[in-house]
Write a protein that holds these residues in place. Sequence first.
Motif, PDB file in Angstrom:
ATOM      1  N   CYS A   1      34.867  46.246  41.753  1.00  0.00           N
ATOM      2  CA  CYS A   1      36.406  46.322  39.807  1.00  0.00           C
ATOM      3  C   CYS A   1      35.332  47.423  39.392  1.00  0.00           C
ATOM      4  N   THR A   2      34.379  47.773  39.682  1.00  0.00           N
ATOM      5  CA  THR A   2      34.334  49.046  38.566  1.00  0.00           C
ATOM      6  C   THR A   2      34.340  49.918  39.758  1.00  0.00           C
ATOM      7  N   LEU A   3      34.415  49.831  40.954  1.00  0.00           N
ATOM      8  CA  LEU A   3      34.740  50.835  42.256  1.00  0.00           C
ATOM      9  C   LEU A   3      36.463  51.759  42.076  1.00  0.00           C
ATOM     10  N   PHE A   4      36.681  49.833  41.889  1.00  0.00           N
ATOM     11  CA  PHE A   4      38.432  50.360  42.117  1.00  0.00           C
ATOM     12  C   PHE A   4      38.758  49.794  40.590  1.00  0.00           C
ATOM     13  N   PRO A   5      39.069  50.640  39.853  1.00  0.00           N
ATOM     14  CA  PRO A   5      39.296  50.001  38.389  1.00  0.00           C
ATOM     15  C   PRO A   5      40.912  50.003  38.144  1.00  0.00           C
ATOM     16  N   ASP A   6      41.400  50.645  38.848  1.00  0.00           N
ATOM     17  CA  ASP A   6      42.280  50.494  38.589  1.00  0.00           C
ATOM     18  C   ASP A   6      43.291  49.249  38.671  1.00  0.00           C
ATOM     19  N   ALA A   7      42.990  48.035  40.117  1.00  0.00           N
ATOM     20  CA  ALA A   7      43.943  47.153  39.442  1.00  0.00           C
ATOM     21  C   ALA A   7      43.212  45.867  38.302  1.00  0.00           C
ATOM     22  N   GLU A   8      42.128  46.294  37.882  1.00  0.00           N
ATOM     23  CA  GLU A   8      42.259  46.232  36.370  1.00  0.00           C
ATOM     24  C   GLU A   8      41.937  44.506  35.706  1.00  0.00           C
ATOM     25  N   LEU A   9      41.103  44.141  37.557  1.00  0.00           N
ATOM     26  CA  LEU A   9      40.534  42.888  37.446  1.00  0.00           C
ATOM     27  C   LEU A   9      39.055  42.665  36.849  1.00  0.00           C
ATOM     28  N   MET A  10      38.856  43.900  35.869  1.00  0.00           N
ATOM     29  CA  MET A  10      37.633  43.556  34.898  1.00  0.00           C
ATOM     30  C   MET A  10      37.914  44.386  33.481  1.00  0.00           C
ATOM     31  N   PRO A  11      38.511  43.546  32.113  1.00  0.00           N
ATOM     32  CA  PRO A  11      38.710  44.380  31.108  1.00  0.00           C
ATOM     33  C   PRO A  11      37.322  45.166  31.388  1.00  0.00           C
ATOM     34  N   ALA A  12      38.029  46.520  30.226  1.00  0.00           N
ATOM     35  CA  ALA A  12      36.824  48.142  30.607  1.00  0.00           C
ATOM     36  C   ALA A  12      35.749  47.541  29.984  1.00  0.00           C
ATOM     37  N   ALA A  13      34.710  47.930  30.021  1.00  0.00           N
ATOM     38  CA  ALA A  13      33.485  47.519  29.405  1.00  0.00           C
ATOM     39  C   ALA A  13      33.421  48.101  27.895  1.00  0.00           C
ATOM     40  N   GLY A  14      32.382  47.376  27.697  1.00  0.00           N
ATOM     41  CA  GLY A  14      32.965  47.455  26.367  1.00  0.00           C
ATOM     42  C   GLY A  14      33.271  47.075  25.133  1.00  0.00           C
ATOM     43  N   THR A  15      34.844  46.139  25.626  1.00  0.00           N
ATOM     44  CA  THR A  15      35.222  45.624  25.629  1.00  0.00           C
ATOM     45  C   THR A  15      34.934  44.195  25.121  1.00  0.00           C
ATOM     46  N   PRO A  16      35.800  42.936  23.954  1.00  0.00           N
ATOM     47  CA  PRO A  16      34.784  42.053  24.230  1.00  0.00           C
ATOM     48  C   PRO A  16      35.314  40.983  25.447  1.00  0.00           C
ATOM     49  N   GLU A  17      36.692  41.340  26.153  1.00  0.00           N
ATOM     50  CA  GLU A  17      36.904  41.262  26.629  1.00  0.00           C
ATOM     51  C   GLU A  17      36.294  41.013  27.902  1.00  0.00           C
ATOM     52  N   HIS A  18      35.665  41.937  27.981  1.00  0.00           N
ATOM     53  CA  HIS A  18      34.729  42.479  29.720  1.00  0.00           C
ATOM     54  C   HIS A  18      33.504  41.057  28.979  1.00  0.00           C
ATOM     55  N   GLY A  19      33.246  41.415  28.260  1.00  0.00           N
ATOM     56  CA  GLY A  19      31.785  40.287  27.814  1.00  0.00           C
ATOM     57  C   GLY A  19      32.542  38.988  28.162  1.00  0.00           C
ATOM     58  N   LYS A  20      33.608  38.435  28.430  1.00  0.00           N
ATOM     59  CA  LYS A  20      34.112  37.343  27.981  1.00  0.00           C
ATOM     60  C   LYS A  20      34.638  37.044  29.292  1.00  0.00           C
ATOM     61  N   ALA A  21      34.506  38.097  30.222  1.00  0.00           N
ATOM     62  CA  ALA A  21      34.380  37.519  32.215  1.00  0.00           C
ATOM     63  C   ALA A  21      33.354  37.863  32.724  1.00  0.00           C
ATOM     64  N   LEU A  22      32.029  38.684  32.049  1.00  0.00           N
ATOM     65  CA  LEU A  22      30.915  38.388  31.973  1.00  0.00           C
ATOM     66  C   LEU A  22      30.081  36.967  32.093  1.00  0.00           C
ATOM     67  N   GLN A  23      30.984  36.431  30.932  1.00  0.00           N
ATOM     68  CA  GLN A  23      30.754  35.033  30.561  1.00  0.00           C
ATOM     69  C   GLN A  23      30.943  33.719  31.883  1.00  0.00           C
ATOM     70  N   TRP A  24      32.306  33.583  32.408  1.00  0.00           N
ATOM     71  CA  TRP A  24      32.660  33.109  33.477  1.00  0.00           C
ATOM     72  C   TRP A  24      32.238  33.500  34.903  1.00  0.00           C
ATOM     73  N   LEU A  25      31.613  34.745  34.998  1.00  0.00           N
ATOM     74  CA  LEU A  25      31.379  35.058  36.300  1.00  0.00           C
ATOM     75  C   LEU A  25      29.184  34.483  36.189  1.00  0.00           C
ATOM     76  N   ALA A  26      28.472  34.553  34.960  1.00  0.00           N
ATOM     77  CA  ALA A  26      27.555  34.181  34.703  1.00  0.00           C
ATOM     78  C   ALA A  26      27.775  32.582  34.545  1.00  0.00           C
ATOM     79  N   TRP A  27      28.803  32.156  34.340  1.00  0.00           N
ATOM     80  CA  TRP A  27      28.626  30.055  34.264  1.00  0.00           C
ATOM     81  C   TRP A  27      29.068  30.093  35.396  1.00  0.00           C
ATOM     82  N   ASN A  28      29.858  30.414  36.532  1.00  0.00           N
ATOM     83  CA  ASN A  28      29.997  29.925  37.637  1.00  0.00           C
ATOM     84  C   ASN A  28      29.031  30.172  39.110  1.00  0.00           C
ATOM     85  N   ALA A  29      28.118  31.440  39.071  1.00  0.00           N
ATOM     86  CA  ALA A  29      26.663  31.558  39.041  1.00  0.00           C
ATOM     87  C   ALA A  29      25.648  30.630  38.869  1.00  0.00           C
ATOM     88  N   GLY A  30      25.635  30.134  37.639  1.00  0.00           N
ATOM     89  CA  GLY A  30      24.191  29.565  36.539  1.00  0.00           C
ATOM     90  C   GLY A  30      24.689  28.759  36.659  1.00  0.00           C
TER      91      GLY A  30
END
Length: 206
Positions: free
Chosen positions: A76-105
């Motif tokens: 998602c970082t390499l191909f940002p134009d699709a906007e599947l991951m919110p921009a780093a540093g935004t609250p939405e980015h943190g929320k996306a990371l939360q869901w990804l970590a929750w799925n794995a953990g």
Amino acid sequence: MLTLFHAPMSRSTRIVTLLEELGAREAVQVKTVSVQRRDGGGGPDPENPHPEKKVPVLDHDGTIITESIAIAIHLCTLFPDAELMPAAGTPEHGKALQWLAWNAGVVEPVLVAKLTGDDNPAFRSAFRGWDEVMMRLESALDTSPWLLGSKFSVADLIVHSSFSWMPDLLPDHAGIQDWNSRMMARPAAQKTFAEDQEAMAAIAGA
């Protein structure tokens, strides 16, 4: 150069689907490898650079990257134009990371426990139980069509990935069932599933 090592009908299927969603399928070489299957079929592939011969694996200019979540974030970082991951540093980015970590953990260990009938109290205390997992999904999808709100993201793709194989595990909850239907109907998911079926048929006939 980017090369994804993929075994059809496995955890790497979600990463191939992600490539489709990112519009990056032509930019990444997808190399099919065999893996040891639960039914005893398959086996370790000497061409697979994963240290345990599992998938997915991403080779980025000679650097080997394993683990679905790491690979998903990296792509998602390499191909940002699709906007599947919110921009780093935004609250939405943190929320996306939360869901990804929750799925794995949480989700994947709890799912394995459910499928194997493991109901150890110590496990539930550490990882939570199936009811808690479903309650989290219900809460998120009660009022929003997607896990991050109004827009489809990598979080939806990864969290839904296990249920794409086992939709009957999902509760009869309107928001979750609607989310599941929309996820299954996405062209990227349907294309990858069809390709995987064709590949598995070819393997069976070999």
